[in-house]
Design an enzyme around this catalytic site. Structure first.
Site, PDB file in Angstrom:
ATOM      1  N   CYS A 270       0.812  -1.229   0.000  1.00  0.00           N
ATOM      2  CA  CYS A 270       0.000   0.000   0.000  1.00  0.00           C
ATOM      3  C   CYS A 270       0.844   1.278   0.000  1.00  0.00           C
ATOM      4  O   CYS A 270       0.622   2.194  -0.797  1.00  0.00           O
ATOM      5  CB  CYS A 270      -0.973  -0.007   1.165  1.00  0.00           C
ATOM      6  SG  CYS A 270      -0.187  -0.031   2.802  1.00  0.00           S
ATOM      7  N   HIS A 323      -2.418   0.847   6.876  1.00  0.00           N
ATOM      8  CA  HIS A 323      -2.857   0.803   5.476  1.00  0.00           C
ATOM      9  C   HIS A 323      -3.129   2.224   4.976  1.00  0.00           C
ATOM     10  O   HIS A 323      -3.630   3.071   5.717  1.00  0.00           O
ATOM     11  CB  HIS A 323      -4.119  -0.040   5.342  1.00  0.00           C
ATOM     12  CG  HIS A 323      -4.495  -0.328   3.915  1.00  0.00           C
ATOM     13  ND1 HIS A 323      -3.688  -1.057   3.055  1.00  0.00           N
ATOM     14  CD2 HIS A 323      -5.577   0.046   3.181  1.00  0.00           C
ATOM     15  CE1 HIS A 323      -4.279  -1.145   1.865  1.00  0.00           C
ATOM     16  NE2 HIS A 323      -5.414  -0.479   1.916  1.00  0.00           N
ATOM     17  N   HIS A 339      -5.876   1.976  -3.825  1.00  0.00           N
ATOM     18  CA  HIS A 339      -4.924   1.404  -2.870  1.00  0.00           C
ATOM     19  C   HIS A 339      -4.522   0.002  -3.327  1.00  0.00           C
ATOM     20  O   HIS A 339      -5.144  -0.573  -4.226  1.00  0.00           O
ATOM     21  CB  HIS A 339      -5.545   1.344  -1.472  1.00  0.00           C
ATOM     22  CG  HIS A 339      -6.772   0.479  -1.393  1.00  0.00           C
ATOM     23  ND1 HIS A 339      -6.922  -0.537  -0.499  1.00  0.00           N
ATOM     24  CD2 HIS A 339      -7.930   0.485  -2.116  1.00  0.00           C
ATOM     25  CE1 HIS A 339      -8.104  -1.123  -0.644  1.00  0.00           C
ATOM     26  NE2 HIS A 339      -8.739  -0.508  -1.619  1.00  0.00           N
TER      27      HIS A 339
END
Length: 368
Positions: A270, A323, A339
């Site tokens: 990510c 994340h 993402h």
């Protein structure tokens, strides 16, 4: 055989045939519905967009498709879609009936004449009937109209006097079906926070027909001078250009597999996707999502813009950011972001999906 008996027999035969036709129609209709109770996920679709398309709740969708709950929605997944239950339909119909009435278009009528008749603006009439094209209005078309009894206008403007003797406008807005806080705040160029401060009731409820206060009339809105306006516009244009470049660059990697520690098109994690994307505008981000969360300025969710970084805590520790994604679109209260997910690689998701909404932590603006 008497004429009376003959008529009774004829009527009985007619009713029997009519019942057969009705039963056949219901069978065919039910079969047609049964053939359309699935949906194949397309590229760019999210849980939120699918539930809106079929007018159903996320809870219902997850109940029908328990395997997708708390997981990333993947392209080509076949979802079971259920029509609205009869009791829900009755409840919804009754609710709308309290707020709406209809009008059957007559020959020669237009949106202008109809809006005047019901004391409603053309814009509100268009919003209530999005599928009807004003220039191609046909006789017999059924239009939705807000109740006359409510004395509804889309905007009610009252003149009040300020301390300096100048007139100042009090602006109000009637909530129409399918309108959102985001859409209304964008229309009047105010923040959702300001809208809620003026109307505390809408923090927990947003009912159709409610009269919102947009401007109280107590203060005159500030006006930028010409030099300030030019500066703000130039900054805004530069920001949007950079954001567009970032979205275009990141979108090139859609479908790329997830790879722990990856920063190249052969595989991204990510933060690696963000690192590579922002290098396109000569901006070097920290390597990890945790460090990226400390970069730039944190902004509120209702002020999110394309190009902002969005952070989540998807691990066991709910307080630990692990994340990151980049916002690609903000529209009608929905925030979409790109993402690299561990299960599906580089994809676009929505913050309205329950998996991400419950794990959302913050939004950072890294563009100057």
């Amino acid at each position: 055989m008497s004429n009376h008996i003959y008529k009774n027999i004829k009527r009985t035969i007619y009713m029997a045939n009519f019942k057969i036709i009705v039963i056949f129609f219901l069978f065919v209709n039910s079969f047609a519905i049964a053939q359309n109770n699935t949906h194949k996920v397309k590229k760019g679709e999210t849980i939120y967009s699918i539930t809106r398309k079929y007018d159903m709740s996320e809870k219902t969708l997850y109940k029908l498709n328990p395997k997708i709950k708390d997981k990333v929605l993947q392209v080509n997944t076949v979802l079971t879609i259920q029509k609205i239950k009869e009791e829900d339909l009755v409840e919804t119909t009754n609710e709308l009936a309290e707020n709406l009435r209809t009008h059957k278009v007559k020959k020669g009528e237009s949106f202008a004449t109809i809006s005047k008749k019901y004391n409603i603006s053309i814009e509100a009439l268009t919003s209530l009937n999005p599928k009807v094209k004003p220039r191609r209005l046909k006789a017999g078309t059924i239009l939705k109209i807000l109740n006359k009894e409510e004395k509804v206008q889309e905007e009610v403007i009252a003149e009040t006097n300020t301390n300096n003797g100048q007139s100042n406008k009090k602006i109000e807005h009637i909530i129409l079906p399918k309108e959102t806080k985001y859409g209304i705040s964008k229309k009047y160029d105010i923040t959702i926070e300001a809208l809620e401060n003026l109307n505390p009731e809408i923090k927990t409820n947003f009912p159709v027909g409610y009269v919102l206060t947009i401007q109280s009339g107590e203060t005159e809105p500030s006006v930028l001078n010409e030099e300030e306006t030019l500066l703000v516009n130039a900054m805004s244009d530069n920001f949007l250009k950079k954001a567009d470049i970032l979205v275009e660059k990141a979108s090139e990697f859609i479908g790329t597999r997830y790879r722990s520690g990856g920063t190249t098109p052969s595989g991204f994690d990510c933060s690696g996707l963000m690192l590579t994307t922002f290098k396109e505008i000569d901006l070097t981000l920290p390597r990890t999502s945790g460090d990226q969360a400390n970069y730039g300025d944190e902004v509120r969710k209702n002020k999110a813009q394309k190009g902002d970084l969005i952070f989540f805590a998807t691990g066991r520790k709910k307080s630990r950011i692990n994340h990151v994604g980049m916002i690609t679109e903000v529209s009608d209260g929905e925030i979409k972001f790109i993402h690299s997910s561990t299960s599906a690689g580089v994809i676009i998701s929505s913050l309205n999906e329950s998996y991400y909404s419950t794990r959302f932590k913050q939004i950072n603006r890294v563009l100057n």
